[in-house]
Design a protein around this motif. Structure first.
Motif, PDB file in Angstrom:
ATOM      1  N   LEU A  20       0.819  -1.213   0.000  1.00 54.41           N
ATOM      2  CA  LEU A  20       0.000   0.000   0.000  1.00 54.41           C
ATOM      3  C   LEU A  20       0.853   1.263   0.000  1.00 54.41           C
ATOM      4  N   THR A  21       1.970   1.245   0.721  1.00 57.83           N
ATOM      5  CA  THR A  21       2.862   2.394   0.741  1.00 57.83           C
ATOM      6  C   THR A  21       3.459   2.649  -0.642  1.00 57.83           C
ATOM      7  N   CYS A  22       3.882   1.592  -1.312  1.00 63.58           N
ATOM      8  CA  CYS A  22       4.440   1.751  -2.662  1.00 63.58           C
ATOM      9  C   CYS A  22       3.381   2.243  -3.642  1.00 63.58           C
ATOM     10  N   CYS A  23       2.151   1.752  -3.495  1.00 60.32           N
ATOM     11  CA  CYS A  23       1.073   2.250  -4.360  1.00 60.32           C
ATOM     12  C   CYS A  23       0.854   3.739  -4.143  1.00 60.32           C
ATOM     13  N   ALA A  24       0.846   4.162  -2.885  1.00 59.89           N
ATOM     14  CA  ALA A  24       0.644   5.582  -2.586  1.00 59.89           C
ATOM     15  C   ALA A  24       1.791   6.428  -3.126  1.00 59.89           C
ATOM     16  N   MET A  25       3.021   5.936  -2.997  1.00 60.51           N
ATOM     17  CA  MET A  25       4.168   6.686  -3.532  1.00 60.51           C
ATOM     18  C   MET A  25       4.110   6.767  -5.048  1.00 60.51           C
ATOM     19  N   LEU A  26       3.704   5.686  -5.693  1.00 62.95           N
ATOM     20  CA  LEU A  26       3.607   5.678  -7.147  1.00 62.95           C
ATOM     21  C   LEU A  26       2.559   6.678  -7.626  1.00 62.95           C
ATOM     22  N   VAL A  27       1.415   6.708  -6.966  1.00 63.06           N
ATOM     23  CA  VAL A  27       0.366   7.665  -7.331  1.00 63.06           C
ATOM     24  C   VAL A  27       0.836   9.097  -7.087  1.00 63.06           C
ATOM     25  N   ASN A  28       1.511   9.317  -5.959  1.00 59.70           N
ATOM     26  CA  ASN A  28       2.006  10.650  -5.639  1.00 59.70           C
ATOM     27  C   ASN A  28       3.037  11.115  -6.666  1.00 59.70           C
ATOM     28  N   GLN A  29       3.928  10.238  -7.079  1.00 55.58           N
ATOM     29  CA  GLN A  29       4.945  10.613  -8.060  1.00 55.58           C
ATOM     30  C   GLN A  29       4.334  10.857  -9.433  1.00 55.58           C
ATOM     31  N   LYS A  31       1.377  12.154  -9.934  1.00 54.46           N
ATOM     32  CA  LYS A  31       0.667  13.436  -9.864  1.00 54.46           C
ATOM     33  C   LYS A  31       1.620  14.625  -9.838  1.00 54.46           C
ATOM     34  N   SER A  32       2.732  14.499  -9.116  1.00 56.36           N
ATOM     35  CA  SER A  32       3.632  15.640  -8.949  1.00 56.36           C
ATOM     36  C   SER A  32       4.539  15.786 -10.161  1.00 56.36           C
ATOM     37  N   THR A  33       4.984  16.987 -10.375  1.00 55.78           N
ATOM     38  CA  THR A  33       5.885  17.256 -11.495  1.00 55.78           C
ATOM     39  C   THR A  33       7.314  17.440 -11.034  1.00 55.78           C
ATOM     40  N   GLY A  34       7.554  17.313  -9.707  1.00 58.32           N
ATOM     41  CA  GLY A  34       8.895  17.492  -9.150  1.00 58.32           C
ATOM     42  C   GLY A  34       9.749  16.245  -9.339  1.00 58.32           C
ATOM     43  N   THR A  35      10.814  16.201  -8.597  1.00 55.55           N
ATOM     44  CA  THR A  35      11.720  15.063  -8.690  1.00 55.55           C
ATOM     45  C   THR A  35      11.113  13.846  -8.012  1.00 55.55           C
ATOM     46  N   GLN A  36      11.507  12.692  -8.508  1.00 58.18           N
ATOM     47  CA  GLN A  36      10.998  11.443  -7.960  1.00 58.18           C
ATOM     48  C   GLN A  36      11.887  10.977  -6.816  1.00 58.18           C
ATOM     49  N   ILE A  37      11.271  10.444  -5.781  1.00 61.13           N
ATOM     50  CA  ILE A  37      12.022   9.907  -4.650  1.00 61.13           C
ATOM     51  C   ILE A  37      12.637   8.567  -5.043  1.00 61.13           C
ATOM     52  N   ILE A  38      11.833   7.700  -5.609  1.00 61.98           N
ATOM     53  CA  ILE A  38      12.268   6.383  -6.073  1.00 61.98           C
ATOM     54  C   ILE A  38      11.765   6.218  -7.498  1.00 61.98           C
ATOM     55  N   GLU A  39      12.544   5.563  -8.346  1.00 62.10           N
ATOM     56  CA  GLU A  39      12.126   5.359  -9.731  1.00 62.10           C
ATOM     57  C   GLU A  39      10.886   4.471  -9.782  1.00 62.10           C
ATOM     58  N   ASP A  40      10.092   4.659 -10.819  1.00 62.47           N
ATOM     59  CA  ASP A  40       8.854   3.901 -10.975  1.00 62.47           C
ATOM     60  C   ASP A  40       9.113   2.401 -11.086  1.00 62.47           C
ATOM     61  N   THR A  41      10.148   2.016 -11.810  1.00 63.02           N
ATOM     62  CA  THR A  41      10.417   0.586 -11.971  1.00 63.02           C
ATOM     63  C   THR A  41      10.805  -0.055 -10.646  1.00 63.02           C
ATOM     64  N   THR A  42      11.525   0.667  -9.811  1.00 66.61           N
ATOM     65  CA  THR A  42      11.887   0.140  -8.496  1.00 66.61           C
ATOM     66  C   THR A  42      10.645  -0.034  -7.630  1.00 66.61           C
ATOM     67  N   LEU A  43       9.736   0.932  -7.685  1.00 70.36           N
ATOM     68  CA  LEU A  43       8.490   0.807  -6.924  1.00 70.36           C
ATOM     69  C   LEU A  43       7.678  -0.388  -7.398  1.00 70.36           C
ATOM     70  N   LEU A  44       7.613  -0.597  -8.698  1.00 69.53           N
ATOM     71  CA  LEU A  44       6.859  -1.736  -9.216  1.00 69.53           C
ATOM     72  C   LEU A  44       7.488  -3.061  -8.792  1.00 69.53           C
ATOM     73  N   ARG A  45       8.803  -3.130  -8.768  1.00 66.04           N
ATOM     74  CA  ARG A  45       9.472  -4.348  -8.308  1.00 66.04           C
ATOM     75  C   ARG A  45       9.180  -4.605  -6.834  1.00 66.04           C
ATOM     76  N   ILE A  46       9.206  -3.561  -6.019  1.00 68.79           N
ATOM     77  CA  ILE A  46       8.903  -3.716  -4.597  1.00 68.79           C
ATOM     78  C   ILE A  46       7.459  -4.167  -4.412  1.00 68.79           C
TER      79      ILE A  46
END
Length: 65
Positions: A20-29, A31-46
């Motif tokens: 659930l945390t990774c899903c929330a981070m993925l959605v937040n990233q 939506k935002s246009t700023g820098t990403q905390i973690i890459e999308d592919t890393t979040l999907l792997r987690i």
């Protein structure tokens, strides 16, 4: 056996929270246009790893006597 059963439930709970945390981070990233905390592919792997480990923990707990 009781300790193992509790550990399996704890593992399943932690994996669900991680998923659930990774899903929330993925959605937040997305939506935002700023820098990403973690890459999308890393979040999907987690997320995939958390889903696999969580489901395996649940199945193992069901199999235990």
């Amino acid at each position: 056996m009781t300790v193992l059963g509790w550990a399996l439930w704890f593992g399943a709970f932690v994996c669900a929270v991680a998923f659930l945390t990774c899903c929330a981070m993925l959605v937040n990233q997305r939506k935002s246009t700023g820098t990403q905390i973690i890459e999308d592919t890393t979040l999907l792997r987690i997320m995939i790893a958390a889903a696999v480990i969580g489901s395996t923990s649940g199945l193992t707990n069901a199999i235990l006597p």
